[in-house]
Design a protein around this motif. Structure first.
Motif, mmCIF file in Angstrom:
data_model
loop_
_atom_site.group_PDB
_atom_site.id
_atom_site.type_symbol
_atom_site.label_atom_id
_atom_site.label_comp_id
_atom_site.label_asym_id
_atom_site.label_seq_id
_atom_site.Cartn_x
_atom_site.Cartn_y
_atom_site.Cartn_z
ATOM 1 N N GLY A 1 16.869 5.265 2.223
ATOM 2 C CA GLY A 1 16.946 6.261 1.157
ATOM 3 C C GLY A 1 15.725 6.187 0.267
ATOM 4 O O GLY A 1 15.040 5.167 0.201
ATOM 5 N N ASP A 2 15.461 7.280 -0.431
ATOM 6 C CA ASP A 2 14.295 7.310 -1.308
ATOM 7 C C ASP A 2 14.573 6.632 -2.637
ATOM 8 O O ASP A 2 15.677 6.700 -3.173
ATOM 9 C CB ASP A 2 13.865 8.749 -1.575
ATOM 10 N N SER A 3 13.545 5.976 -3.150
ATOM 11 C CA SER A 3 13.565 5.406 -4.492
ATOM 12 C C SER A 3 12.581 6.180 -5.350
ATOM 13 O O SER A 3 11.655 6.819 -4.834
ATOM 14 C CB SER A 3 13.156 3.936 -4.466
ATOM 15 N N THR A 4 12.753 6.087 -6.624
ATOM 16 C CA THR A 4 11.869 6.782 -7.559
ATOM 17 C C THR A 4 10.457 6.199 -7.495
ATOM 18 O O THR A 4 10.264 5.060 -7.045
ATOM 19 C CB THR A 4 12.393 6.631 -8.998
ATOM 20 N N PRO A 5 9.486 6.971 -7.974
ATOM 21 C CA PRO A 5 8.138 6.406 -8.064
ATOM 22 C C PRO A 5 8.091 5.131 -8.901
ATOM 23 O O PRO A 5 7.364 4.193 -8.564
ATOM 24 C CB PRO A 5 7.323 7.536 -8.702
ATOM 25 N N VAL B 1 0.808 -1.231 0.000
ATOM 26 C CA VAL B 1 0.000 0.000 0.000
ATOM 27 C C VAL B 1 0.838 1.277 0.000
ATOM 28 O O VAL B 1 0.674 2.117 -0.892
ATOM 29 C CB VAL B 1 -1.023 -0.022 1.158
ATOM 30 N N PRO B 2 1.751 1.500 0.969
ATOM 31 C CA PRO B 2 2.469 2.779 0.953
ATOM 32 C C PRO B 2 3.341 2.965 -0.290
ATOM 33 O O PRO B 2 3.456 4.085 -0.800
ATOM 34 C CB PRO B 2 3.312 2.759 2.228
ATOM 35 N N HIS B 3 3.928 1.883 -0.772
ATOM 36 C CA HIS B 3 4.767 2.002 -1.964
ATOM 37 C C HIS B 3 3.938 2.387 -3.180
ATOM 38 O O HIS B 3 4.319 3.272 -3.958
ATOM 39 C CB HIS B 3 5.522 0.692 -2.209
ATOM 40 N N THR B 4 2.792 1.751 -3.333
ATOM 41 C CA THR B 4 1.927 2.038 -4.475
ATOM 42 C C THR B 4 1.331 3.433 -4.379
ATOM 43 O O THR B 4 1.286 4.162 -5.372
ATOM 44 C CB THR B 4 0.819 0.970 -4.580
ATOM 45 N N VAL B 5 0.900 3.840 -3.199
ATOM 46 C CA VAL B 5 0.312 5.174 -3.019
ATOM 47 C C VAL B 5 1.342 6.255 -3.332
ATOM 48 O O VAL B 5 1.048 7.222 -4.047
ATOM 49 C CB VAL B 5 -0.261 5.337 -1.594
ATOM 50 N N HIS B 6 2.560 6.117 -2.808
ATOM 51 C CA HIS B 6 3.598 7.111 -3.099
ATOM 52 C C HIS B 6 3.926 7.123 -4.590
ATOM 53 O O HIS B 6 4.120 8.197 -5.173
ATOM 54 C CB HIS B 6 4.847 6.851 -2.266
ATOM 55 N N ALA B 7 3.999 5.957 -5.194
ATOM 56 C CA ALA B 7 4.304 5.884 -6.625
ATOM 57 C C ALA B 7 3.226 6.584 -7.446
ATOM 58 O O ALA B 7 3.532 7.376 -8.340
ATOM 59 C CB ALA B 7 4.444 4.427 -7.054
ATOM 60 N N LEU B 8 1.964 6.312 -7.136
ATOM 61 C CA LEU B 8 0.862 6.922 -7.881
ATOM 62 C C LEU B 8 0.785 8.426 -7.656
ATOM 63 O O LEU B 8 0.273 9.157 -8.501
ATOM 64 C CB LEU B 8 -0.461 6.259 -7.512
ATOM 65 N N SER B 9 1.304 8.878 -6.507
ATOM 66 C CA SER B 9 1.327 10.307 -6.202
ATOM 67 C C SER B 9 2.547 10.989 -6.806
ATOM 68 O O SER B 9 2.697 12.198 -6.690
ATOM 69 C CB SER B 9 1.346 10.523 -4.683
ATOM 70 N N GLY B 10 3.445 10.201 -7.401
ATOM 71 C CA GLY B 10 4.634 10.768 -8.004
ATOM 72 C C GLY B 10 5.703 11.161 -6.999
ATOM 73 O O GLY B 10 6.594 11.941 -7.310
ATOM 74 N N ARG B 11 5.611 10.611 -5.788
ATOM 75 C CA ARG B 11 6.565 10.977 -4.733
ATOM 76 C C ARG B 11 7.541 9.836 -4.493
ATOM 77 O O ARG B 11 7.149 8.665 -4.497
ATOM 78 C CB ARG B 11 5.817 11.289 -3.435
ATOM 79 N N PRO B 12 8.798 10.184 -4.223
ATOM 80 C CA PRO B 12 9.766 9.138 -3.864
ATOM 81 C C PRO B 12 9.445 8.552 -2.496
ATOM 82 O O PRO B 12 8.795 9.204 -1.672
ATOM 83 C CB PRO B 12 11.104 9.874 -3.856
#
Length: 128
Positions: free
Chosen positions: A54-58, A31-42
């Motif tokens: 560390g942050d990963s790309t969407p 859930v958090p990975h998909t939500v951040h990805a769909l929001s365009g946030r690392p």
């Protein structure tokens, strides 16, 4: 002959309960990975430097969220026969999902706190 996922007592096999609990935890983690990805946030993934901090790309989060979702659904729905109801399998699976959510929230709260502390301005002290 097809082997039943339930014993004659109607209880799920221990291995199935473990698979269902692990599947639920993986679905929660998706859930958090998909939500951040769909929001365009690392967002942190195991592919980041340092891993999980560390942050990963969407795009990396779409991949990681998808891997977690497919693996979780496969374990929950593909091992034995999971049926939500008043039984030990449902209780353990639900508890695993809640524990995973709690652990994930604690982990990422710590990541954010360490980041905030690293970029916080130094406190102003008065010189006597």
């Amino acid at each position: 002959m097809h082997r039943s996922s339930r014993r004659t007592t109607g209880r799920a096999a221990v291995g199935h309960v473990v698979a269902h609990a692990t599947g639920a935890a993986l679905l929660v983690n998706a859930v958090p990975h998909t939500v951040h990805a769909l929001s365009g946030r690392p967002f942190p993934t195991p592919f980041a430097d340092p891993p999980g901090e560390g942050d990963s790309t969407p795009a990396a989060n779409v991949l990681w969220g998808g891997i977690n979702a497919v693996a979780g659904a496969s374990l929950l729905l593909g091992v034995g026969r999971f049926r939500c109801g008043r039984d030990l399998d449902t209780a353990v699976t639900s508890a695993a999902a809640l524990l995973a959510a709690y652990g994930i929230s604690r982990h990422f709260s710590g990541v954010r706190a360490r980041r905030d502390a690293a970029v916080a301005p130094a406190p102003v002290t008065s010189v006597p």
